[in-house]
Each structure stands twice: as structure tokens, then as C-alpha cells.
Design a protein around this motif. Sequence first.
Motif, PDB file in Angstrom:
ATOM      1  N   ASP A 147       1.043  -1.352   0.045  1.00  0.00           N
ATOM      2  CA  ASP A 147       0.047  -0.158  -0.103  1.00  0.00           C
ATOM      3  C   ASP A 147       0.815   1.281  -0.160  1.00  0.00           C
ATOM      4  OD1 ASP A 147      -2.240  -1.328  -0.199  1.00  0.00           O
ATOM      5  OD2 ASP A 147      -2.664  -1.337   2.065  1.00  0.00           O
ATOM      6  N   ALA A 148       2.056   1.332   0.706  1.00  0.00           N
ATOM      7  CA  ALA A 148       2.683   2.363   0.653  1.00  0.00           C
ATOM      8  C   ALA A 148       3.506   2.841  -0.634  1.00  0.00           C
ATOM      9  CB  ALA A 148       3.919   2.132   1.815  1.00  0.00           C
ATOM     10  N   LEU A 149       3.886   1.595  -1.280  1.00  0.00           N
ATOM     11  CA  LEU A 149       4.322   2.011  -2.743  1.00  0.00           C
ATOM     12  C   LEU A 149       3.369   2.285  -3.772  1.00  0.00           C
ATOM     13  CD1 LEU A 149       7.035   0.300  -1.642  1.00  0.00           C
ATOM     14  CD2 LEU A 149       7.590  -0.189  -3.885  1.00  0.00           C
ATOM     15  N   ILE A 150       2.096   1.705  -3.688  1.00  0.00           N
ATOM     16  CA  ILE A 150       0.961   2.201  -4.519  1.00  0.00           C
ATOM     17  C   ILE A 150       0.436   3.611  -4.058  1.00  0.00           C
ATOM     18  CG2 ILE A 150      -1.420   1.859  -4.993  1.00  0.00           C
ATOM     19  CD1 ILE A 150      -0.806  -1.297  -4.649  1.00  0.00           C
ATOM     20  N   GLY A 185      16.621  -4.644  -5.586  1.00  0.00           N
ATOM     21  CA  GLY A 185      17.322  -3.231  -5.667  1.00  0.00           C
ATOM     22  C   GLY A 185      16.652  -2.435  -6.243  1.00  0.00           C
ATOM     23  N   CYS A 186      15.911  -2.479  -7.236  1.00  0.00           N
ATOM     24  CA  CYS A 186      15.131  -1.395  -7.777  1.00  0.00           C
ATOM     25  C   CYS A 186      13.998  -0.985  -6.838  1.00  0.00           C
ATOM     26  CB  CYS A 186      14.445  -1.926  -9.218  1.00  0.00           C
ATOM     27  SG  CYS A 186      15.599  -2.154 -10.463  1.00  0.00           S
ATOM     28  N   LEU A 187      13.451  -1.877  -6.102  1.00  0.00           N
ATOM     29  CA  LEU A 187      12.345  -1.537  -5.077  1.00  0.00           C
ATOM     30  C   LEU A 187      12.990  -0.682  -3.919  1.00  0.00           C
ATOM     31  CD1 LEU A 187      10.077  -4.696  -4.985  1.00  0.00           C
ATOM     32  CD2 LEU A 187       9.459  -2.499  -5.992  1.00  0.00           C
ATOM     33  N   ASP A 188      14.000  -1.109  -3.672  1.00  0.00           N
ATOM     34  CA  ASP A 188      15.135  -0.412  -2.438  1.00  0.00           C
ATOM     35  C   ASP A 188      15.166   0.966  -3.231  1.00  0.00           C
ATOM     36  OD1 ASP A 188      14.898  -2.418  -0.797  1.00  0.00           O
ATOM     37  OD2 ASP A 188      16.975  -2.861  -1.123  1.00  0.00           O
ATOM     38  N   LEU A 189      15.500   1.342  -4.390  1.00  0.00           N
ATOM     39  CA  LEU A 189      15.800   2.520  -4.992  1.00  0.00           C
ATOM     40  C   LEU A 189      14.579   3.374  -4.713  1.00  0.00           C
ATOM     41  CD1 LEU A 189      18.370   3.785  -6.115  1.00  0.00           C
ATOM     42  CD2 LEU A 189      17.317   3.379  -8.153  1.00  0.00           C
ATOM     43  N   ILE A 190      13.473   3.013  -5.022  1.00  0.00           N
ATOM     44  CA  ILE A 190      11.998   3.614  -5.150  1.00  0.00           C
ATOM     45  C   ILE A 190      11.575   3.996  -3.573  1.00  0.00           C
ATOM     46  CG2 ILE A 190       9.626   3.553  -5.527  1.00  0.00           C
ATOM     47  CD1 ILE A 190      10.234   1.999  -8.064  1.00  0.00           C
ATOM     48  N   VAL A 195       9.501   6.738  -1.140  1.00  0.00           N
ATOM     49  CA  VAL A 195       8.467   6.274   0.037  1.00  0.00           C
ATOM     50  C   VAL A 195       9.071   6.686   1.470  1.00  0.00           C
ATOM     51  CG1 VAL A 195       7.268   4.335   0.801  1.00  0.00           C
ATOM     52  CG2 VAL A 195       7.571   4.394  -1.430  1.00  0.00           C
ATOM     53  N   GLU A 196      10.145   6.282   1.720  1.00  0.00           N
ATOM     54  CA  GLU A 196      10.801   6.625   3.079  1.00  0.00           C
ATOM     55  C   GLU A 196      10.750   7.906   3.343  1.00  0.00           C
ATOM     56  OE1 GLU A 196      14.603   4.619   3.400  1.00  0.00           O
ATOM     57  OE2 GLU A 196      13.483   2.601   3.774  1.00  0.00           O
ATOM     58  N   PRO A 197      10.943   8.970   2.548  1.00  0.00           N
ATOM     59  CA  PRO A 197      10.934  10.468   3.323  1.00  0.00           C
ATOM     60  C   PRO A 197       9.419  10.690   3.503  1.00  0.00           C
ATOM     61  CG  PRO A 197      12.339  10.220   1.116  1.00  0.00           C
ATOM     62  CD  PRO A 197      11.477   8.714   1.297  1.00  0.00           C
ATOM     63  N   LEU A 234       9.723   0.927  11.699  1.00  0.00           N
ATOM     64  CA  LEU A 234       8.820   1.993  12.213  1.00  0.00           C
ATOM     65  C   LEU A 234       9.635   3.200  11.713  1.00  0.00           C
ATOM     66  CD1 LEU A 234       7.162   3.276  14.200  1.00  0.00           C
ATOM     67  CD2 LEU A 234       8.578   3.271  15.972  1.00  0.00           C
ATOM     68  N   TYR A 235       8.704   3.997  11.156  1.00  0.00           N
ATOM     69  CA  TYR A 235       9.263   5.258  10.577  1.00  0.00           C
ATOM     70  C   TYR A 235       8.408   6.571  11.320  1.00  0.00           C
ATOM     71  CZ  TYR A 235      11.329   2.853   6.858  1.00  0.00           C
ATOM     72  OH  TYR A 235      12.136   2.041   5.648  1.00  0.00           O
ATOM     73  N   ILE A 236       9.355   7.454  11.624  1.00  0.00           N
ATOM     74  CA  ILE A 236       8.976   8.896  12.468  1.00  0.00           C
ATOM     75  C   ILE A 236       9.597   9.809  11.541  1.00  0.00           C
ATOM     76  CG2 ILE A 236       8.723  10.145  14.319  1.00  0.00           C
ATOM     77  CD1 ILE A 236       8.902   7.810  16.097  1.00  0.00           C
ATOM     78  N   ASP A 237       8.454  10.943  11.111  1.00  0.00           N
ATOM     79  CA  ASP A 237       9.285  12.146  10.365  1.00  0.00           C
ATOM     80  C   ASP A 237      10.280  11.515   9.122  1.00  0.00           C
ATOM     81  OD1 ASP A 237       7.547  13.847  11.618  1.00  0.00           O
ATOM     82  OD2 ASP A 237       9.217  14.317  13.297  1.00  0.00           O
ATOM     83  N   GLY A 238       9.952  10.546   8.404  1.00  0.00           N
ATOM     84  CA  GLY A 238      10.751  10.001   7.185  1.00  0.00           C
ATOM     85  C   GLY A 238      11.892   9.336   7.774  1.00  0.00           C
ATOM     86  N   LEU A 239      12.087   9.166   9.072  1.00  0.00           N
ATOM     87  CA  LEU A 239      13.476   8.610   9.583  1.00  0.00           C
ATOM     88  C   LEU A 239      13.119   7.109   9.880  1.00  0.00           C
ATOM     89  CD1 LEU A 239      16.350   9.092  10.257  1.00  0.00           C
ATOM     90  CD2 LEU A 239      15.689   9.554  12.635  1.00  0.00           C
TER      91      LEU A 239
END
Length: 321
Positions: A147-150, A185-190, A195-197, A234-239
Amino acid sequence: MTLPVWRPTAEQTALKGRARQLAYVRGFFADRDVLEVETPVLGRHGVTDLNLDSISADVSVQGQSGGWLQTSPEYHMKRLLAAGSGPIFQVSKVFRDGERGSRHNPEFSMLEWYRPGFDDQALMNEVADLVCGWLDCDRPKQLTYRDALITLAQVDPFEISDEALKQRCEEWLDPAQLADMGRDGCLDLIMSFVVEPNLGRACPEFLTAYPASQAALARTSEHNGERTAHRFELYIDGLELCNGYWELTDFCEQRRRFEVDNHLREQAGKPAMAKDEAFLAAIEAGLPDCAGVALGLDRLLMLKLGTRDIAEVLSFPFERA
């Protein structure tokens, strides 16, 4: 103003904050009757994980030579679990080569703990108790990897073709650089660029249900028609703050994953790593059903103090050590 080279990069408020954080962590686990342990920082084996580069040590003792600074206390802690330790935690220094930036230092502090009888959902609740209690923030919501990537990248990680995935990654790398890059590797790049930020901005977020190919040491199961890992971050403020698993306890599957890891390392031009046979023997002897998590203490302190540079919470980052 540039600091003299001998000066620490962390101010006194950060040093005191670290001491308070350690006291909080130890009090948290003391209240829950979780045993604090110590395991080697210098071990006989590194890790096979494609995304981690261990730092070798030139040790010669009693006819044995070599050695590795540990990227995590995981293997040794699981040996303790197999020996009947019960629930355990550890605050340790860990080491990863090639990592230096505003969020990375080759030496950093990690909190790792294991809970026999917990699954990933139970452990996420405990992670939330610890983190939200320290940061005084909202409890996390959950979002699946898919869901995050979509939602954030308009990419379905389970349905997109390899060709379309590489075309999407041409935004950051040219086709020649992408030629030998695998799907993960490609998914990690995306994930890294798109996504992560954007994760954990409104409130903390657990990312769950990773593709089975990214399970690492987690068990897998069917989820909405796809094989996914019982893994969370776990992510908080993109971290990114932590990485946890409902742990794999299947000896044969663990050995197979090590072999796959080394195959991927060789494809990427990295050296294969010797399998930690003592760790595998512990799994075969009987690792209890458990969940475990590794949490970056430097990043947790960054969030507490509102800084975006890890150097501000370290006494001496690598370039000043």
C-alpha cells in the motif's frame, strides 16, 4: 564556525540526553523482567546479507585468525535464546562499512531485544510502548509495504514487470547502472527516494508485510494472495527507526537463505561470506518461537532532540574518532 578537530560534535545537552535515554531503556525492560545481556562486538563471522558490509578485523589468537566487527548482536543473542535465556535485551555498539551521512556512521548504538512467545504484532505493540513513551508521541498506525508503494510511488511491487520497474528507476540511475540491478534493488531505490521520506509524517507508521524476497531472518506467510514476510519497520518523520521480525526458526530454510544471500553477493561483485555454523547449530537445536527487533538509539535520540544530523548526538563521528 568550524569546530577544532579535537572537539566533540555533540553538545552537552545531547550527552545528557543520551544518558537519560539509556536510563529510560533499562528501566523500561527492568519493569518487564527482560534480562540485559552482553555478547561479543568482535566475532568470528560477518553476515551474508547483501545490503550489509561487515568490517573485518585482523586478529590472530590460539591458531585462529581473522574476525569481524558485528553488524548486529542478533546471531549471538539467538544462541542465548536457544540455550534458554528467556526474554533478553542488549545495548551495543555495532559496525557497518561504507555508511556515513546525516543518518549514518560506521559505528553506532543499537538496542536489540527478543521476546519468546511474541509474534510481530505483539512486538510492534511493545516497540510502540517504548518509543512513544520516550518521545511522548502518538502511537503508530500500520501500512503495508504494498500500500505504501502504490500510494506514494504509484508502483505495485507485486504486479509491476521487471522492465517497467527499471524504467521507473531511470529517474535516478542510467540504464547501464540498472542493467545488473535485481528487482529488490530497484524497489529499494524507489523506497529510498520516494517512499521513506514521506513515511511517519502525520504520525509514526509501521511498515509491514514486506515481499518474501526481503524477509531476511523473518518467517513468511500468505497475505492477500502474495508471499510476504513477518517483518516491520518503524518510521517517524521520514526516519527509519527499527527493523523487527517474527523470527525464522526453520534451520533448513535459514541455511538456504544464507546460500541465496551469497549468490546475490557474488552477482553484485561482493565477496561471499562464511556461514555462521554456530548460529545455524543453535537454530537446529531449537530456537524458541519468538520475535525480535533492532532499534537505532542514535536515531531515537535525534528524534527526541529534534536534530536531523547524527553527528549532533555522537561525541565523535568517524572522521573525528
